[in-house]
Design a protein around this motif. Sequence first.
Motif, short mmCIF file in Angstrom:
data_model
loop_
_atom_site.label_atom_id
_atom_site.label_comp_id
_atom_site.label_asym_id
_atom_site.label_seq_id
_atom_site.Cartn_x
_atom_site.Cartn_y
_atom_site.Cartn_z
N ALA A 236 -20.25 -16.14 32.74
CA ALA A 236 -20.80 -16.29 31.38
C ALA A 236 -20.59 -17.71 30.87
N GLU A 240 -23.63 -20.35 30.02
CA GLU A 240 -23.72 -20.95 28.69
C GLU A 240 -23.92 -22.46 28.80
N MET A 247 -28.12 -19.26 25.68
CA MET A 247 -26.95 -18.39 25.78
C MET A 247 -25.83 -18.99 24.94
N LEU A 249 -22.18 -17.89 23.51
CA LEU A 249 -21.12 -16.88 23.55
C LEU A 249 -20.38 -16.74 22.24
N GLU A 290 -23.59 -7.26 25.62
CA GLU A 290 -24.31 -6.93 26.85
C GLU A 290 -25.76 -6.54 26.59
N ASP A 292 -27.79 -8.17 24.33
CA ASP A 292 -28.56 -9.29 23.79
C ASP A 292 -29.71 -9.64 24.74
N THR A 294 -31.66 -12.25 25.10
CA THR A 294 -31.63 -13.57 25.75
C THR A 294 -30.62 -13.59 26.89
N ASN A 295 -29.45 -13.01 26.65
CA ASN A 295 -28.45 -12.97 27.70
C ASN A 295 -28.94 -12.17 28.91
#
Length: 382
Positions: A236, A240, A247, A249, A290, A292, A294-295
């Motif tokens: 992650a 990012e 992304m 966080l 989890e 989202d 876009t993520n």
Amino acid sequence: MATALASGLNAIPAAHGAIYPIPDPDGFYAPPGNLGDYAPGDVINSRVVPAPGFPGATVWQLLFRSTNSAAAPIAAVTTLIVPPGGGARPLVSYQPFVNSLGLQCAPSHSLFDGTLQEAPALNLLLARGWAVAVPDHLGPTSAYGAARMGGQITLDGIRAAKRFAPAGLGGSPVGLAGYSGGAMSTGFAAVLAPEYAPELPLVGVAMGGVPVNPGKLALQVGNTPHPLFGLGFAVAVGLEREYPGQMDLDDGLSPAGFALRSQIANACVQEIINAGAGHSIGEMFRPGMEADATNIRILHDNSLEIHPGVPRVPVYQWHGGSDQVPLDLAQRTAGRYCASGARVQFDVIPGADHGTAIFPGAANAAGYLSDRFAGIPAPSNC
């Protein structure tokens, strides 16, 4: 224990926004001001480096132009190791399982300071008379998890090695190899090659312990404390970095998550594992991260299971029967390659976990690539 560790993390000042690694102090890695004038794979700079760990070999480091996940030019490095003796020889691009966030952990450093676990094994490839290219496939910001970019860097590193006249590899056939995190970049290089680098004479791919969908792996771990949680968290952090403005966080991290991100921002793999051991998603992230959109898109962009491309060259793939990285996902992805006409030999190493599957599969992989270089028809158990 997890509570005590979390308390220790909370003592670290929290930083907001993507945290990028400390810049490499070696000016060799710096991109030129006219980077965009170079074509992907063009050599920008080169140097010979001493390499006592590879007796008799000549070792160059090549700075070359590649492309990141936003289709922007980047400068990347590959270490090219050529054994003694002249004449035509095959080239293997080997992608190590770097799994790190600090630039000092990149293969162009760790090959020579004793920290790259796979370094001694490269001598087995050199002993066959093969040249070996080892790219810094996490890129100039050590964006662990950005596997699609890693595939592009791998292919451009091969282009650079073949264009570098002193190495004499212009006519060499090429194989790809990698394990675990290195297999993510290896796999993407294989599926991207038909469109991204169709001119490269790839003859075979060998990859093991492939995390074909890191996002699913993280969800399967869920809220259960896990000894390798740090690696999933580092994915992650790396993504990012690679997808700034997309992304983010900050909205999803808990106080402990902010602290862990700061703690591992310049860490190598073992430091990351140690820092994250025994922690869980629920401890480091707020609920809903989890889901989202876009993520999810970014994770899918870097998932071999989701990516529609398939290899157009034969593949040897191996996986431990007791691997913590899901075997079923790797098998399903290989099955999709088979259904599209690829020749895939998929071996399961009985009883082996992620660590113990490396060596038996690697021995088979070397033989597999040797047969491909010799022009022997590839086996398949599709």
